[in-house]
Design an enzyme around this catalytic site. Sequence first.
Site, PDB file in Angstrom:
ATOM      1  N   ASP A 109      93.156  16.745  69.328  1.00  0.00           N
ATOM      2  CA  ASP A 109      92.337  17.929  69.608  1.00  0.00           C
ATOM      3  C   ASP A 109      91.634  17.816  70.962  1.00  0.00           C
ATOM      4  O   ASP A 109      90.604  18.422  71.190  1.00  0.00           O
ATOM      5  CB  ASP A 109      91.297  18.131  68.492  1.00  0.00           C
ATOM      6  CG  ASP A 109      90.391  16.922  68.295  1.00  0.00           C
ATOM      7  OD1 ASP A 109      90.663  15.854  68.889  1.00  0.00           O
ATOM      8  OD2 ASP A 109      89.396  17.049  67.568  1.00  0.00           O
ATOM      9  N   LYS A 160      77.777   9.026  67.315  1.00  0.00           N
ATOM     10  CA  LYS A 160      76.845  10.157  67.203  1.00  0.00           C
ATOM     11  C   LYS A 160      75.368   9.746  67.133  1.00  0.00           C
ATOM     12  O   LYS A 160      74.692   9.923  66.104  1.00  0.00           O
ATOM     13  CB  LYS A 160      77.217  11.015  65.989  1.00  0.00           C
ATOM     14  CG  LYS A 160      78.618  11.602  66.077  1.00  0.00           C
ATOM     15  CD  LYS A 160      78.880  12.657  65.042  1.00  0.00           C
ATOM     16  CE  LYS A 160      80.251  13.287  65.181  1.00  0.00           C
ATOM     17  NZ  LYS A 160      81.391  12.458  64.888  1.00  0.00           N
ATOM     18  N   ASP A 219      87.179  18.673  74.679  1.00  0.00           N
ATOM     19  CA  ASP A 219      87.374  18.558  73.239  1.00  0.00           C
ATOM     20  C   ASP A 219      87.372  19.992  72.703  1.00  0.00           C
ATOM     21  O   ASP A 219      86.483  20.759  73.066  1.00  0.00           O
ATOM     22  CB  ASP A 219      86.132  17.779  72.745  1.00  0.00           C
ATOM     23  CG  ASP A 219      86.036  17.668  71.255  1.00  0.00           C
ATOM     24  OD1 ASP A 219      86.955  18.119  70.569  1.00  0.00           O
ATOM     25  OD2 ASP A 219      85.025  17.122  70.783  1.00  0.00           O
TER      26      ASP A 219
HETATM   27  P1  GTP Z   1      86.333  18.436  61.980  1.00  0.00           P
HETATM   28  O1  GTP Z   1      86.510  18.560  60.499  1.00  0.00           O
HETATM   29  O2  GTP Z   1      85.997  19.755  62.618  1.00  0.00           O
HETATM   30  O3  GTP Z   1      85.427  17.315  62.402  1.00  0.00           O
HETATM   31  O4  GTP Z   1      87.753  18.066  62.580  1.00  0.00           O
HETATM   32  P2  GTP Z   1      88.763  16.822  62.335  1.00  0.00           P
HETATM   33  O5  GTP Z   1      88.325  15.914  61.264  1.00  0.00           O
HETATM   34  O6  GTP Z   1      90.123  17.434  62.252  1.00  0.00           O
HETATM   35  O7  GTP Z   1      88.690  16.137  63.751  1.00  0.00           O
HETATM   36  P3  GTP Z   1      87.917  14.858  64.296  1.00  0.00           P
HETATM   37  O8  GTP Z   1      87.428  15.235  65.640  1.00  0.00           O
HETATM   38  O9  GTP Z   1      86.929  14.370  63.331  1.00  0.00           O
HETATM   39  O10 GTP Z   1      89.102  13.807  64.375  1.00  0.00           O
HETATM   40  C1  GTP Z   1      89.662  13.335  65.588  1.00  0.00           C
HETATM   41  C2  GTP Z   1      91.188  13.414  65.508  1.00  0.00           C
HETATM   42  O11 GTP Z   1      91.660  12.640  64.392  1.00  0.00           O
HETATM   43  C3  GTP Z   1      91.705  14.833  65.325  1.00  0.00           C
HETATM   44  O12 GTP Z   1      92.806  15.004  66.196  1.00  0.00           O
HETATM   45  C4  GTP Z   1      92.117  14.898  63.875  1.00  0.00           C
HETATM   46  O13 GTP Z   1      93.233  15.738  63.653  1.00  0.00           O
HETATM   47  C5  GTP Z   1      92.472  13.435  63.557  1.00  0.00           C
HETATM   48  N1  GTP Z   1      92.153  13.089  62.166  1.00  0.00           N
HETATM   49  C6  GTP Z   1      90.927  13.165  61.587  1.00  0.00           C
HETATM   50  N2  GTP Z   1      91.002  12.787  60.299  1.00  0.00           N
HETATM   51  C7  GTP Z   1      92.302  12.445  60.060  1.00  0.00           C
HETATM   52  C8  GTP Z   1      93.015  11.977  58.888  1.00  0.00           C
HETATM   53  O14 GTP Z   1      92.443  11.788  57.809  1.00  0.00           O
HETATM   54  N3  GTP Z   1      94.347  11.757  59.040  1.00  0.00           N
HETATM   55  C9  GTP Z   1      95.013  11.955  60.217  1.00  0.00           C
HETATM   56  N4  GTP Z   1      96.329  11.718  60.239  1.00  0.00           N
HETATM   57  N5  GTP Z   1      94.383  12.401  61.335  1.00  0.00           N
HETATM   58  C10 GTP Z   1      93.041  12.648  61.254  1.00  0.00           C
END
Ligand code: GTP
Length: 362
Positions: A109, A160, A219
Amino acid sequence: MKALILAGGFGTRLRPLSCTRPKTLFPIVNKPLLQWIFEQLARSDIKDAILAVNMQTEFYIKKQRIPKSGLRIRYSIDPPKTPLGTAGPIKKAEKLLDNAEPFLVLNGDIFAYVNYEEIVAKHRETNALATIALCEVEDPSRYGVAEITKEGLVKRFVEKPAKGTAPTNLINAGIYVLSPEVLSYIPKGRAVSMEREVFPKLAGEGKLYGHVISGVWKDIGNPEEYLQTNKIILDTLAKTQKVCAAGKFEIRQPVALDKGISIGENSVIGPYAILGKNVTVGKNVQIRDSVIFPDAQIDDYTMIEGAIIGEAVTIGKKAKISIGCIVADQAKIKDGVSLAEGTAVCPAKEVSENHLRANIIF
Ligand code: GTP
């Protein structure tokens, strides 16, 4: 060298648009973010990419048929109903990763015009097990913050930190190089957070380095950041792009128009309007500071400002969509409807009444 792209999160901050599309497929100036990432990897001479996803994300990504830029793409899928967090998917992909060579990990992302090779070179220079790309931002409180020495050794990594308590303004850019030994720091079969479990441990052992990057880095985690990313990239591209539509309407640059768009008389498009493929716009419409996904239809005398309009949304005549509104895919906004600032409309929902206070319309 291989790259692993984390793309199996739930994108909760981008709901309800992310209910029908993973974050990594959100269009950035009419091109899915993942396609920008593939192109950037190919430019850095990376040939192999592993997408760490869940079953639903895999489905959407395959359906989109993104050009692969010459990369070999493989999928590593989280177990059903068991998200593995930001480190667990790396462990899960262990067999697909080279167990002799460092590899690159990217958050799916993040939009970044970054030289990955530079981060890899930095990684090889030190005795690091992990090297994080660090980016300087004004407000680091929403990110993981690193305190580094002159040589780049991370003394402390705080996820954070409360506002005003961050030790520096250098944040985790969601781009890392990991040596295979890091896999032994990630427990198997459960959700593990890279930021909260693995990085602090590596920092404590003096094995975590940081490399400050320059260049465009954004981001797209929440709607404001998503719109802002589009604006910045549009500004960058505006210098080279030609607008190919013509008619009795007004274009206020910068604007991006994809293929198959029609725009009616006296409409004013822009500044900062991005219209996806086959969008139709009626007469006397005004659209500014907004992203309109493909196949949306916008009828006469409607105003859209500072909003994100999902795929195949229809918006009737004389509607008013205000700043911060998100209208998810296939929703129908009827004639004359006004949506207050910050209103979110769920996928396929029909809205026939005004909403004068921000809320989520289910
Ligand atoms: P929010 O719910 O809005 O925080 O989004 P997110 O959890 O999709 O994104 P976050 O910024 O927390 O995670 C960073 C990256 O890791 C993103 O590209 C997510 O798609 C990926 N990611 C987060 N959790 C997982 C997971 O459980 N499995 C996988 N395969 N990717 C994950």
